[in-house]
Enzyme design. Structure first.
Site, PDB file in Angstrom:
ATOM      1  N   SER A 118      -9.460   2.720   2.656  1.00 21.72           N
ATOM      2  CA  SER A 118      -8.364   3.408   1.748  1.00 21.72           C
ATOM      3  C   SER A 118      -7.586   2.251   1.041  1.00 21.72           C
ATOM      4  O   SER A 118      -6.574   2.645   0.170  1.00 21.72           O
ATOM      5  CB  SER A 118      -7.431   4.322   2.482  1.00 21.72           C
ATOM      6  OG  SER A 118      -6.849   3.538   3.618  1.00 21.72           O
ATOM      7  N   SER A 137     -10.617   0.408   6.680  1.00 21.86           N
ATOM      8  CA  SER A 137      -9.932   0.459   5.422  1.00 21.86           C
ATOM      9  C   SER A 137      -9.228  -0.669   5.140  1.00 21.86           C
ATOM     10  O   SER A 137      -8.547  -1.014   4.048  1.00 21.86           O
ATOM     11  CB  SER A 137      -8.842   1.551   5.467  1.00 21.86           C
ATOM     12  OG  SER A 137      -9.513   2.765   5.382  1.00 21.86           O
ATOM     13  N   LYS A 161       0.957  -1.402  -0.116  1.00 23.06           N
ATOM     14  CA  LYS A 161      -0.049  -0.031  -0.131  1.00 23.06           C
ATOM     15  C   LYS A 161       0.935   1.370   0.127  1.00 23.06           C
ATOM     16  O   LYS A 161       1.761   1.329   0.729  1.00 23.06           O
ATOM     17  CB  LYS A 161      -0.845   0.041   1.270  1.00 23.06           C
ATOM     18  CG  LYS A 161      -1.770   1.153   1.211  1.00 23.06           C
ATOM     19  CD  LYS A 161      -2.790   0.956   2.594  1.00 23.06           C
ATOM     20  CE  LYS A 161      -3.817   2.142   2.482  1.00 23.06           C
ATOM     21  NZ  LYS A 161      -4.845   1.926   3.801  1.00 23.06           N
TER      22      LYS A 161
END
Length: 458
Positions: free
Chosen positions: A148, A172, A79
């Site tokens: 996210s 998320s 990420k």
């Protein structure tokens, strides 16, 4: 079966048996990315050259060494909040578009030390907040992939890589996992290091993983967990051998079904959860209704207060200098956070302490708490009329937020397909630092449901 279709655990075992080489696996994933990335936009950076160089080194190690790391030769996505030495870390922001760290986040280092190969950086929403990402849901591009950790969830669901890292402050990890039909694990707060991860809320942020199976989750957690001397928030508790525990249940589990979440769910989610609970009962589980500990509305309000104030503190200096370069929703979060009085923040911390005790006691009363992962399937990015939705377009955090707030471990599992053709999912919540039991319960549920989802991409 193409190598890119394999789970992390299956691929690791086949690599150890020399059925194919790390080079073959990485090339397979890179080809998959090249085919699907123009449509799905899950990646910020794909380091094809670096990944192939690492794959050749891993292949040589397989031939020359008697033993290798648990993730030797396994391609992973990172990420784009995690520092990666020599590779851009943008945090989804124009402000950091060209930032290249000189060192790796602790979790990236641990992945590499275990033999994993970094394919690149996956998309995160801006500063891990709720402005919509460019990433598209592989089940239906008109619907959100969640946030996210949107890029990580889509990359794993679309078989671009078998595993990826994520973070959760509200929902998320579990929410994008649910919307894309993969497994998402948010461990206990303090179980994984946050060193080298761009923060959103220092007191809530929790790293985790997105994978395809519970065994994969256990495999990666075993590699990543443990105290980090450079991160004072990490626990010094020893790390169990999680993979050895996943098949360790001596009886079907006792599950506490949280009825309040069903009452706030769409009809198809309610019906689905009734069916899931019945399947578990038929397989021998003791599924009992339990009451959410405390006032859900108060918990959500206190979480938002802490998260917004922390977020404003993180960005105070940068926002002063670059406020116009922030997206509208992120800007609103920061500006609101700057207005939160100290009294409200302290009272919210008191609410969290009380709720944490209540949630821990409830989780201790059963083997795991059970709830729908989300109240609806992935919402449309735009309204039917074509106008942008007033609320953040990455989905509702409410079903995941309490467990982030309390710091409890939670795992989301795909559990079916809704009438709209989109994935449905359950979440299981455990007691703090009891991930070995949570993973064992999740493995039992996974085997009982026997749901394997693959987006219709071909």
């Amino acid at each position: 079966m193409e190598p890119f279709m394999l789970s992390a655990a299956d691929a690791a075992e086949r690599l150890r048996r020399r059925e194919f080489s790390p080079v073959t696996l990485v090339e397979s994933c890179l080809t998959r990315i090249k085919t699907l990335e123009p449509k799905l936009r899950a990646w910020v950076t794909v380091d094809a050259e670096g990944a192939l160089e690492a794959a050749f080194r891993r292949a040589k190690d397989l031939e020359s060494k008697g033993s290798v790391g648990a993730l030797h030769g396994i391609p992973v996505g990172i990420k784009d909040l995690f520092y990666t030495a020599g590779m851009r870390t943008t945090a989804g922001s124009k402000i950091c578009a060209e930032f290249v760290p000189a060192w790796d986040a602790t979790l990236v280092t641990r992945l590499k030390d275990a033999g994993a190969i970094v394919l690149g950086k996956t998309v995160t929403t801006e500063w891990a907040a709720s402005d919509p990402p460019p990433t598209r849901n592989p089940w239906n591009p008109a619907h959100t992939p969640g946030g996210s950790s949107s890029g990580s969830a889509v990359a794993v669901a679309a078989r671009m890589c078998p595993a990826a890292t994520g973070t959760q402050t509200a929902g998320s990890i579990v929410r994008p996992a649910a919307y894309n039909g993969v497994v998402g694990l948010k461990p206990t707060y303090g179980r994984l290091s946050r060193r080298g991860i761009v923060p959103q809320s220092w007191s809530i942020d929790t790293p985790g993983i997105l994978v395809r199976t519970v065994e994969d989750a256990a495999l990666l957690l075993e590699v990543l967990a443990g105290h980090d001397p450079e991160d004072a928030s990490t626990s010094v508790r020893p790390v169990p051998a999680y993979r050895q525990h996943i098949n360790g249940l001596r009886r079907p589990p006792r599950l506490g079904l949280i009825r309040q979440f069903l009452e706030h769910s769409a009809e198809q989610v309610q019906m689905h959860m009734d069916g899931v609970a019945q399947r578990f009962r038929e397989a021998g589980a003791d599924v009992r209704a339990v009451t959410f500990p405390g006032d859900l509305a108060l918990v959500l309000a206190a979480h938002w207060t802490i998260m917004k104030a922390d977020f404003a503190a993180v960005h105070q200096k940068l926002f002063r200098e670059h406020s116009q370069e922030y997206g509208p929703h992120v800007r609103g979060l920061i500006e609101t956070g700057m207005l939160i009085p100290g009294v409200a923040y302290i009272q919210s911390l008191r609410i969290r302490n009380r709720f944490r005790r209540q949630a821990e006691a409830l989780a201790d009363s059963v083997d795991a708490l059970l709830a729908p992962a989300t109240g609806v399937t992935a919402p449309r990015i735009e309204s039917p009329a074509g106008e942008a939705l007033a609320l953040p377009r990455t989905g509702d955090h409410a079903f995941q937020m309490p467990w982030s707030f309390a710091g409890l471990p939670v795992i989301g599992l795909p559990s079916g397909i809704g009438g709209d053709g989109l994935p449905l999912a359950i979440q299981l919540i455990g007691a703090p630092f009891a991930e070995e039991k949570l993973l064992a319960v999740a493995r039992w549920c996974e085997m009982t449901l026997n749901v394997k989802l693959l987006p219709p991409l071909e």
